[in-house]
Structures are given as C-alpha cells and as structure tokens.
Design a protein around this motif. Structure first.
Motif, PDB file in Angstrom:
ATOM      1  N   ALA A  68       0.845  -1.199   0.000  1.00 42.25           N
ATOM      2  CA  ALA A  68       0.000   0.000   0.000  1.00 42.25           C
ATOM      3  C   ALA A  68       0.882   1.252   0.000  1.00 42.25           C
ATOM      4  O   ALA A  68       0.605   2.228  -0.719  1.00 42.25           O
ATOM      5  CB  ALA A  68      -0.909  -0.007   1.227  1.00 42.25           C
ATOM      6  N   ALA A  69       1.955   1.213   0.781  1.00 39.18           N
ATOM      7  CA  ALA A  69       2.860   2.369   0.826  1.00 39.18           C
ATOM      8  C   ALA A  69       3.576   2.535  -0.511  1.00 39.18           C
ATOM      9  O   ALA A  69       3.688   3.656  -1.036  1.00 39.18           O
ATOM     10  CB  ALA A  69       3.868   2.185   1.963  1.00 39.18           C
ATOM     11  N   ALA A  70       4.053   1.416  -1.062  1.00 33.39           N
ATOM     12  CA  ALA A  70       4.820   1.475  -2.317  1.00 33.39           C
ATOM     13  C   ALA A  70       4.026   2.179  -3.413  1.00 33.39           C
ATOM     14  O   ALA A  70       4.577   2.951  -4.200  1.00 33.39           O
ATOM     15  CB  ALA A  70       5.204   0.060  -2.752  1.00 33.39           C
ATOM     16  N   ASP A  71       2.715   1.935  -3.436  1.00 39.10           N
ATOM     17  CA  ASP A  71       1.861   2.538  -4.465  1.00 39.10           C
ATOM     18  C   ASP A  71       1.905   4.065  -4.435  1.00 39.10           C
ATOM     19  O   ASP A  71       1.602   4.708  -5.438  1.00 39.10           O
ATOM     20  CB  ASP A  71       0.402   2.093  -4.260  1.00 39.10           C
ATOM     21  CG  ASP A  71       0.201   0.644  -4.682  1.00 39.10           C
ATOM     22  OD1 ASP A  71       1.077   0.113  -5.401  1.00 39.10           O
ATOM     23  OD2 ASP A  71      -0.826   0.055  -4.282  1.00 39.10           O
ATOM     24  N   ARG A  86       5.739  10.880   5.095  1.00 34.78           N
ATOM     25  CA  ARG A  86       4.394  11.453   4.973  1.00 34.78           C
ATOM     26  C   ARG A  86       3.527  10.560   4.085  1.00 34.78           C
ATOM     27  O   ARG A  86       2.376  10.254   4.403  1.00 34.78           O
ATOM     28  CB  ARG A  86       4.464  12.867   4.379  1.00 34.78           C
ATOM     29  CG  ARG A  86       3.163  13.650   4.508  1.00 34.78           C
ATOM     30  CD  ARG A  86       3.193  14.971   3.746  1.00 34.78           C
ATOM     31  NE  ARG A  86       3.265  14.801   2.298  1.00 34.78           N
ATOM     32  CZ  ARG A  86       2.244  14.433   1.524  1.00 34.78           C
ATOM     33  NH1 ARG A  86       1.058  14.199   2.041  1.00 34.78           N
ATOM     34  NH2 ARG A  86       2.411  14.272   0.208  1.00 34.78           N
ATOM     35  N   ARG A  87       4.107  10.098   2.979  1.00 34.19           N
ATOM     36  CA  ARG A  87       3.318   9.256   2.066  1.00 34.19           C
ATOM     37  C   ARG A  87       3.019   7.885   2.683  1.00 34.19           C
ATOM     38  O   ARG A  87       1.937   7.349   2.503  1.00 34.19           O
ATOM     39  CB  ARG A  87       4.075   9.085   0.743  1.00 34.19           C
ATOM     40  CG  ARG A  87       4.319  10.414   0.061  1.00 34.19           C
ATOM     41  CD  ARG A  87       4.013  10.356  -1.393  1.00 34.19           C
ATOM     42  NE  ARG A  87       4.528  11.555  -2.059  1.00 34.19           N
ATOM     43  CZ  ARG A  87       4.694  11.647  -3.361  1.00 34.19           C
ATOM     44  NH1 ARG A  87       4.422  10.622  -4.151  1.00 34.19           N
ATOM     45  NH2 ARG A  87       5.145  12.766  -3.899  1.00 34.19           N
ATOM     46  N   VAL A  88       3.978   7.340   3.414  1.00 32.08           N
ATOM     47  CA  VAL A  88       3.713   6.058   4.092  1.00 32.08           C
ATOM     48  C   VAL A  88       2.573   6.259   5.086  1.00 32.08           C
ATOM     49  O   VAL A  88       1.639   5.454   5.160  1.00 32.08           O
ATOM     50  CB  VAL A  88       4.988   5.512   4.788  1.00 32.08           C
ATOM     51  CG1 VAL A  88       4.655   4.323   5.688  1.00 32.08           C
ATOM     52  CG2 VAL A  88       6.039   5.121   3.754  1.00 32.08           C
ATOM     53  N   GLY A  89       2.622   7.354   5.819  1.00 34.89           N
ATOM     54  CA  GLY A  89       1.556   7.661   6.778  1.00 34.89           C
ATOM     55  C   GLY A  89       0.209   7.768   6.076  1.00 34.89           C
ATOM     56  O   GLY A  89      -0.805   7.242   6.569  1.00 34.89           O
ATOM     57  N   ALA A  90       0.185   8.422   4.925  1.00 35.34           N
ATOM     58  CA  ALA A  90      -1.071   8.581   4.184  1.00 35.34           C
ATOM     59  C   ALA A  90      -1.599   7.224   3.724  1.00 35.34           C
ATOM     60  O   ALA A  90      -2.798   6.938   3.797  1.00 35.34           O
ATOM     61  CB  ALA A  90      -0.855   9.505   2.982  1.00 35.34           C
ATOM     62  N   ALA A  91      -0.678   6.361   3.287  1.00 35.14           N
ATOM     63  CA  ALA A  91      -1.096   5.031   2.806  1.00 35.14           C
ATOM     64  C   ALA A  91      -1.699   4.209   3.936  1.00 35.14           C
ATOM     65  O   ALA A  91      -2.549   3.346   3.705  1.00 35.14           O
ATOM     66  CB  ALA A  91       0.098   4.299   2.200  1.00 35.14           C
ATOM     67  N   LEU A  92      -1.274   4.483   5.167  1.00 30.19           N
ATOM     68  CA  LEU A  92      -1.705   3.654   6.298  1.00 30.19           C
ATOM     69  C   LEU A  92      -2.759   4.331   7.154  1.00 30.19           C
ATOM     70  O   LEU A  92      -3.143   3.800   8.191  1.00 30.19           O
ATOM     71  CB  LEU A  92      -0.492   3.332   7.182  1.00 30.19           C
ATOM     72  CG  LEU A  92       0.660   2.617   6.490  1.00 30.19           C
ATOM     73  CD1 LEU A  92       1.798   2.395   7.473  1.00 30.19           C
ATOM     74  CD2 LEU A  92       0.209   1.290   5.904  1.00 30.19           C
ATOM     75  N   SER A  93      -3.244   5.482   6.716  1.00 31.16           N
ATOM     76  CA  SER A  93      -4.091   6.275   7.615  1.00 31.16           C
ATOM     77  C   SER A  93      -5.347   5.538   8.061  1.00 31.16           C
ATOM     78  O   SER A  93      -5.859   5.790   9.147  1.00 31.16           O
ATOM     79  CB  SER A  93      -4.440   7.615   6.978  1.00 31.16           C
ATOM     80  OG  SER A  93      -5.083   7.371   5.749  1.00 31.16           O
ATOM     81  N   ALA A  94      -5.813   4.602   7.253  1.00 30.45           N
ATOM     82  CA  ALA A  94      -7.035   3.893   7.633  1.00 30.45           C
ATOM     83  C   ALA A  94      -6.748   2.587   8.376  1.00 30.45           C
ATOM     84  O   ALA A  94      -7.654   1.839   8.725  1.00 30.45           O
ATOM     85  CB  ALA A  94      -7.858   3.603   6.387  1.00 30.45           C
ATOM     86  N   ASP A  95      -5.464   2.339   8.633  1.00 30.87           N
ATOM     87  CA  ASP A  95      -5.037   1.027   9.148  1.00 30.87           C
ATOM     88  C   ASP A  95      -4.880   1.089  10.664  1.00 30.87           C
ATOM     89  O   ASP A  95      -4.019   1.775  11.178  1.00 30.87           O
ATOM     90  CB  ASP A  95      -3.687   0.707   8.495  1.00 30.87           C
ATOM     91  CG  ASP A  95      -3.141  -0.648   8.880  1.00 30.87           C
ATOM     92  OD1 ASP A  95      -3.604  -1.245   9.866  1.00 30.87           O
ATOM     93  OD2 ASP A  95      -2.237  -1.108   8.176  1.00 30.87           O
TER      94      ASP A  95
END
Ligand code: GKR
Ligand code: MG
Length: 428
Positions: A68-71, A86-95
């Motif tokens: 999900a982060a890689a995307d 920041r992008r890794v955080g955004a990818a995981l925000s719903a997790d």
C-alpha cells in the motif's frame, strides 16, 4: 546541472518480494521458531535506473502495508525522507490493526508508520550512496569504527523440527549443550560477547546455564534475555544471583512500571527491546528510570536516520545503546553494520541471528559481509555495499510460496506439539 548527482533522484518503481529461509527450532518464551523464517525484500528503482535495497519483516499484514505504501511512493526524491514518511503515513491512515509486526507477539507497541517506512528509507540511502559513490555510513555521519562487533546469540533449541531429522546444531536444553553451542559459534565467528535467549526453562536452570557459560568463557561479557517472562520478584532474585556476572539484564519483565521496579533492586543495567520500542515510550521510561540500555533496531525505529536520532536521545539522557535483531538476511546485516559503525555511543556488541541461517541461503551475493574476530568489516563500496542475487531472491520467494507460512507464529507452532503451552507472562 554540472554536478552529476545534484538533481532529484525520483522513485520510478518499487518491488516487494516476500521470501522464506530455513530456520532451526529455536525456543523462546512465546514458543518455537517455525521451519522457515519470513522476510520481505524491498527494491526501489529511480528514473535514472539506480537501484536500492531494503529488508524487513515478511508477515502477510506487513507485506500488504508495504505494498500500500509502495503505491504512493512514485515520484518521491530519494533525499526526501520526510516526504517518504508522509506518504507512508497517508497510505496507512485507515489502518488500525497491530498485526503483522513480525515479532511473534513480543513487541507490539512499535510505530506502524516507522516500521513500514524503514526498508524504503534504507533503500533510498542505498541509492543516495550509489549516486555519490559513498558508503551509507558516510551518509550517517561517517563510520567511527571500521568493524562492528556482534554477539554470539545462544538459544535453547530442540534437536530438530518435529518429524524431521536432528539438524547439525543438535539439541540445547542443558547448560553443557549451550556451552557447546557457544564454542561452536565462537570457533566459527570469533564472537567476544555472549547473549542467551532465556524465558524458556525455569529460572534456576537458566541461571545454571549462565554460570556454566561464565566458567567456560571467563573473559567474555554475558547477557540474558527472557523476553519479559518473569515476575518482578523472580527478576529481582535472578538479578541478584547474577550480579557481577552479566553486563546487562534484558527485558526481565514486561512494561515500564515492572522494569522500573526491578531496576530499583538490582545492580546491573536493564536493557530493553520490548518496553521502549517507539519514541513516545522514551519519556515515561526515562522518568521512571526503567531502563539503562535501549536496544535499537532500525526495522522498527523508522530506519537508519531515525535510529541515529534515538542514539542522540539515549546520549542526552545517559542511556546506553545496544542493537536488537530478529532472524534476518544480508541486506539487514549490511544496514545494521553501517548504522552501528556510524553510531559513536553504540558501545555493546550488537545482536544478530546470522549464525542460525544456512550459509548458502541469502538474497545478496556472498563475500561483501564476513565475520572475523566476532565483527563485520564495514562495507566501503557505494551504498549498502551488497548486491542482490536475483536468482537467489527467486529461490527464496519459491520457498515462501511453498512453505505455507504467512505469519510468524512461534506460539501456534509450539502448541501443535504441546497443546497446553501457555506463553502468558509472568511464566515464573
Ligand atoms: O528470535 O526468538 C527470537 C527472539 O526472541 C526475537 O524474536 C526477539 O525479538 O531477539 C529478540 C530479542 O532480543 O528480544
Ligand atoms: Mg530482547
């Protein structure tokens, strides 16, 4: 620009490959290692075709988060760690789940964003080093030592996996067998410090094992780590018994409060990779004087740069610093070695599971990382200094697909042979 590496180095592509490699039946307080250990190999490729490597846990939930982060990482400049996070955080925000941390229930409080960002940060550092022609240690402030010492990491173990023949390490359930294991490891690698994974047998037997090791290796620093298996009372008793014999006592009990209670009663420093595993644990641990040595681990502290921040905090508050390990391959060993080399206050021999891995099983080409006198020479080639062996990566990915393990589960595996096994602490 006139300067060959002055422009941005943008991520074009990311590949995540889960792999599995053989692991002996090593015992710990929550169970026993399964026949295969899982890892994930992260490859980051830039627009220019520069290629960087990272390694992390291979549990399914973690691999899904990596994907999900890689995307979201396409276009990020490999110099921009904050944007990467920041992008890794955004990818995981719903997790919100805590599954898949790869540590079999022993460490659950680490930061998910830091755990997921770590292998990408390492791969970006690998690329930055390659672009500049400099080793990763130079990007971390420069190596203050040219070799990094590791410790002989002893485990109680079964002779072999149930239903299979004994492996060539054989059983280790008695002090004499652990001494033999230590001799073999020290003969092979030259280690000058010894760590015993404990919390497996009643404390009296583990104390006897430490005494046997002290007798067999009078000059080597010793440590013992029961992964929080003991009550405060038991931990204090063991701590008093081993006074003057061990250099630190690692995670005798769970939790900051329990550690503080033990720390007030025993003479040796307490170390942890369980109750301080994220930045927000530092303040309460320091306030309670619960731990005197933090075991850093770039895999959950958010990468190499953040691990240097941890080192600075430890320095500020007068905490010692050592390094934790899980079952790992060569990319991780390279990253650990660069980090340790560039961390002045890392003054203990680092942990490594390396000797438990089959020598011919890795995803990096052999030769870049070798042990002499218990230490690994810090690679001086650009980046991490290790190269991906793609044929080996494919082979270990095939193991992953075939082995049927998707989640590290030491407890479940042990219960297959011992249905009543209960790992809940305190066990003693
Ligand atoms: O590999 O069984 C093991 C270890 O117990 C590992 O999972 C721990 O994370 O080595 C670790 C430790 O120091 O606690
Ligand atoms: Mg530990």
């Amino acid at each position: 620009s006139d300067h060959p590496s002055a422009g941005p180095l943008r991520i074009r592509d990311v590949r995540i490959t889960p792999v599995a490699f053989h692991d002996p039946p090593l015992l710990n307080t929550v169970g026993v290692h399964e026949p295969f250990a899982l890892r994930a190999v992260v490859e980051v490729i830039t627009d220019e075709g520069l290629h960087g490597l990272g390694e992390t846990y291979g549990d399914a939930a973690h691999v899904a988060r990596l994907r999900a982060a890689a995307d979201l990482l396409t276009g990020v400049d490999v110099w921009h760690t904050s944007e990467l996070e920041r992008r890794v955080g955004a990818a995981l925000s719903a997790d919100t789940s805590t599954a898949g941390h790869g540590m079999s229930g022993m460490v659950t409080g680490s930061s998910t964003v830091h755990r997921v960002a770590s292998p990408f940060e390492v791969a970006c550092l690998d690329i930055r080093g390659k672009a500049l022609g400099r080793p990763v240690s130079d990007l971390l402030g420069g190596a203050v030592r040219d070799r990094v010492e590791y410790s002989a990491y002893l485990f109680y173990k079964w002779a072999g996996h149930p239903g299979a023949a004994a492996d060539d390490w054989g059983p280790a359930l008695e002090p004499a067998q652990l001494v033999e294991q230590a001799h073999r490891m020290i003969d092979g690698y030259g280690f000058t410090a010894i760590k015993l994974k404990a919390g497996v047998l009643p404390p009296e037997q583990e104390i006897a094992a430490v005494h046997a090791l002290r007798e067999a290796f009078p000059a080597l620093p010793l440590r013992i780590d029961p992964n929080g298996a003991w009550s405060v009372e038991t931990a204090v008793r063991v701590g008093k018994e081993l006074e003057g014999i061990i250099e630190y006592l690692e995670d005798p009990v769970t939790g900051i409060d329990g550690m503080a209670a033990v720390a007030g009663e025993v003479a040796m420093p307490l170390a942890t990779n369980m109750c301080v595993v994220a930045f927000d644990h530092l303040r309460p641990a320091v306030a309670a004087d619960a731990v005197q040595v933090v075991l850093s681990d770039h895999h959950f502290w958010g990468g190499l740069d953040r691990s240097r921040t941890l080192a600075a905090i430890c320095d500020t508050f007068g905490l010692g610093l050592s390094m934790h390990s899980n079952s790992h391959l060569g990319i991780s060993l390279a990253a650990m070695t660069h980090l340790a080399a560039a961390t002045p206050n890392l003054t203990y021999a680092c942990d490594t599971h390396w000797p438990w891995k089959r020598p011919d099983e890795d995803v990096v080409t052999p030769g870049a990382l070798t042990f002499a006198d218990g230490a690994v020479a810090v690679p001086t080639a650009p980046g991490l200094g290790v190269e991906l062996d793609r044929e080996a990566l494919d082979r270990l990915h095939e193991h992953y697909l075939a082995c049927g393990i998707t989640e590290r589960d030491d407890t479940g595996y042990r219960r297959r042979f011992e249905p009543g096994f209960d790992p809940s602490p305190p066990r003693w």
